[in-house]
Design a protein around this motif. Structure first.
Motif, short mmCIF file in Angstrom:
data_model
loop_
_atom_site.label_atom_id
_atom_site.label_comp_id
_atom_site.label_asym_id
_atom_site.label_seq_id
_atom_site.Cartn_x
_atom_site.Cartn_y
_atom_site.Cartn_z
N UNK A 50 127.97 -45.68 28.28
CA UNK A 50 128.80 -45.23 29.33
C UNK A 50 129.61 -44.10 29.24
N UNK A 51 130.20 -43.78 27.94
CA UNK A 51 130.78 -42.50 27.65
C UNK A 51 129.93 -41.39 27.25
N UNK A 52 128.56 -41.37 26.90
CA UNK A 52 127.90 -40.40 26.81
C UNK A 52 127.23 -40.04 28.15
N UNK A 66 128.06 -36.18 29.85
CA UNK A 66 126.78 -35.44 30.42
C UNK A 66 127.13 -35.08 31.76
N UNK A 67 127.51 -35.94 32.55
CA UNK A 67 127.78 -35.64 34.06
C UNK A 67 128.82 -34.76 34.19
N UNK A 76 125.58 -39.55 38.65
CA UNK A 76 126.63 -40.27 38.74
C UNK A 76 126.54 -41.58 38.08
N UNK A 77 127.56 -42.31 37.76
CA UNK A 77 127.41 -43.84 37.31
C UNK A 77 128.27 -44.58 38.63
N UNK A 137 122.63 -36.16 24.60
CA UNK A 137 122.99 -35.03 25.21
C UNK A 137 122.12 -33.73 24.84
N UNK A 138 121.41 -33.21 25.74
CA UNK A 138 120.53 -31.94 24.98
C UNK A 138 121.11 -30.95 24.88
N UNK A 139 122.49 -30.49 25.60
CA UNK A 139 123.13 -29.25 25.57
C UNK A 139 122.57 -28.23 26.81
#
Length: 356
Positions: free
Chosen positions: A147-149, A153-154, A175-176, A208-210
Motif C-alpha cells: 500500500x505504501x509503495x 508512486x501515485x 488510484x487505490x 517504483x521506476x522513477x
C-alpha cells in the motif's frame, strides 16, 4: 478576542491553530490569541523545543505552518476528532491490511487511556451498536508496504513495476480503491495499452521506476464507478427471480434490512424477490442467509449453481456416514425418538406407592 493569559493554555490554543494545514501570518495568530507578536514568536520557539516542527516563511506573505518532522509529537484533538479517530481505529483493527489490525489495537488502547469519560462513553456506545455481519467473507491480507509503495508512486506520478499472478506488469498507477474488504489498484497498463484493476493481495515485488507517469484521466472521470464496472466485468452476473415462501417482512427481519432489488408481497403469503444482476455465488449466499424455503424462476445459471452446491453438501455428509461416523442431525433425532419412547413407557408403567 480575549487574551489567553495562561502560558500552557495559550500553547495549546496556538498548537490547535497550527494543526489546521495552512500558512498562518504572525499578526493573525496574535489577534486570535489576544497577545503581541513578540509573545507569538516566543511561544513558537517553545513549541519547537517540545519537538513540534514549526516552519517560518519570511516576507510580506510569510507566516508559520506546522510541517512533518523526524518524529511525531503529541497531537491535540477536538472532542469530535478524538471520537472519530477512536472509531476509525476500531474499524482498522478489522481491515484486510496485514499487521495494521495489531497496530490499530495498540493505538486505540493508548487513546482510550487518555480520553475523558464522556468521550469514552460515546466511543463505547457506537462500538456496542456495531456488529460484524455474520456472512462477511474473510479477505486475503494486504502487505502494508504494498500500500505504501503504491500510494507513493501515485502521489509522485511515477511509473510502477510489479508481479501479478507471477506475471510482470509495467503500469502508471492512478488510484487505490478499497472495495468491500479488498484493496484494488487502478492503473494504466503500458504493455496492454489499456486500463486495468489489480487486487493488491495478489501483487508482489513492487518497484517504483522513477520514470514520470502521464497525467491520463480515467475513462468517465469517476474512479469508483470505473472500478465498480470493471469488477462486475470480471465475472458474469445475472438478475434473479425468486419466490420466497414467507412474507416480505420476515425476509427483511432475517437479513436485518431489505435485500437489493425489489421485494413484493404476494396474495398467498409468499413474496417475490427480483434481485439485480450479481454472480450466482452471491445470490446463493443471500438466499442461504435468509433461511426460508424458496423457488427459483431464473436464471438457469443460478439454478445450476444451487444444484452443484447442494450436491457438494450432500456428498460431504454422505462421506461422514460412509466412514462409519454418525450424522450429528440423525443422531439428535434418534435420541429424541428414544427419549419420547422412554417417556411413554414411564407414563404407562404402574406407579408404586409406598415401600414394602
Amino acid at each position: 478576542m480575549a487574551a489567553v493569559s495562561d502560558a500552557r493554555a495559550r500553547l495549546l490554543s496556538l498548537l490547535s491553530l497550527l494543526q489546521t494545514p495552512r500558512l498562518w501570518p504572525g499578526s493573525e495568530l496574535a489577534q486570535r490569541l489576544g497577545v503581541s507578536g513578540r509573545t507569538v514568536r516566543r511561544d513558537i520557539d517553545r513549541l519547537r523545543e517540545l519537538g513540534y516542527p514549526v516552519h517560518a516563511e519570511q516576507g510580506g506573505s510569510g507566516g508559520y505552518r506546522l510541517t512533518a518532522g523526524a518524529a511525531m509529537p503529541p497531537l491535540l484533538l477536538e472532542d469530535d476528532e478524538a471520537v472519530a479517530v477512536a472509531i476509525g481505529l476500531r474499524t482498522a483493527a478489522a481491515q484486510a491490511v496485514a499487521g495494521v489490525d495489531d497496530a490499530a489495537v495498540r493505538a486505540l488502547r493508548k487513546l482510550l487511556q487518555v480520553l475523558p469519560a464522556r468521550l469514552r462513553r460515546r466511543v463505547d456506545t457506537l462500538a456496542s451498536a456495531t456488529v460484524a455481519h455474520p456472512f462477511s467473507l474473510a479477505p486475503e491480507p494486504v502487505d502494508p508496504d504494498t500500500l505504501v509503495v503504491a500510494a507513493a508512486t501515485i502521489a509522485n506520478h511515477e511509473r510502477l513495476r510489479f508481479r501479478y499472478r507471477d506475471e510482470g506488469r509495467h503500469v502508471e498507477p492512478h488510484a487505490l480503491v478499497p472495495a468491500g474488504r479488498r484493496w484494488y489498484l487502478l492503473a494504466f497498463d503500458l504493455d496492454r495499452d489499456d486500463w486495468r484493476t489489480f487486487r493488491l493481495d495478489r501483487v508482489t515485488d513492487l518497484v517504483a521506476t522513477g520514470a514520470r507517469a502521464a497525467t491520463t484521466e480515467v475513462p468517465g472521470g469517476d474512479v469508483a464507478a470505473f472500478i465498480a464496472s470493471r469488477t462486475l466485468q470480471m465475472a458474469p452476473t445475472f438478475p434473479a427471480d425468486v419466490l420466497i415462501h414467507a412474507p416480505a417482512a420476515h425476509v427483511v427481519d432475517r437479513l436485518g434490512g431489505p435485500p437489493p432489488g425489489t421485494l413484493t408481497d404476494q396474495p398467498d403469503g409468499t413474496c417475490r424477490w427480483l434481485a439485480p444482476p450479481d454472480t450466482p455465488e452471491w445470490h446463493t449466499l443471500r438466499l442461504a442467509s435468509i433461511g426460508l424455503p424458496f423457488e427459483i424462476s431464473g436464471p438457469a445459471e443460478l439454478v445450476a449453481h444451487l444444484r452443484s452446491t447442494a450436491a457438494l453438501f450432500q456428498a460431504a455428509t454422505a462421506g461422514r456416514r460412509a466412514a462409519g461416523q454418525q450424522d450429528p442431525e440423525q443422531d439428535r433425532l434418534r435420541k429424541e425418538r428414544i427419549g419420547t419412547r422412554a417417556g411413554a413407557d414411564q407414563r404407562e408403567r404402574p406407579q408404586q406407592v409406598g415401600g414394602r
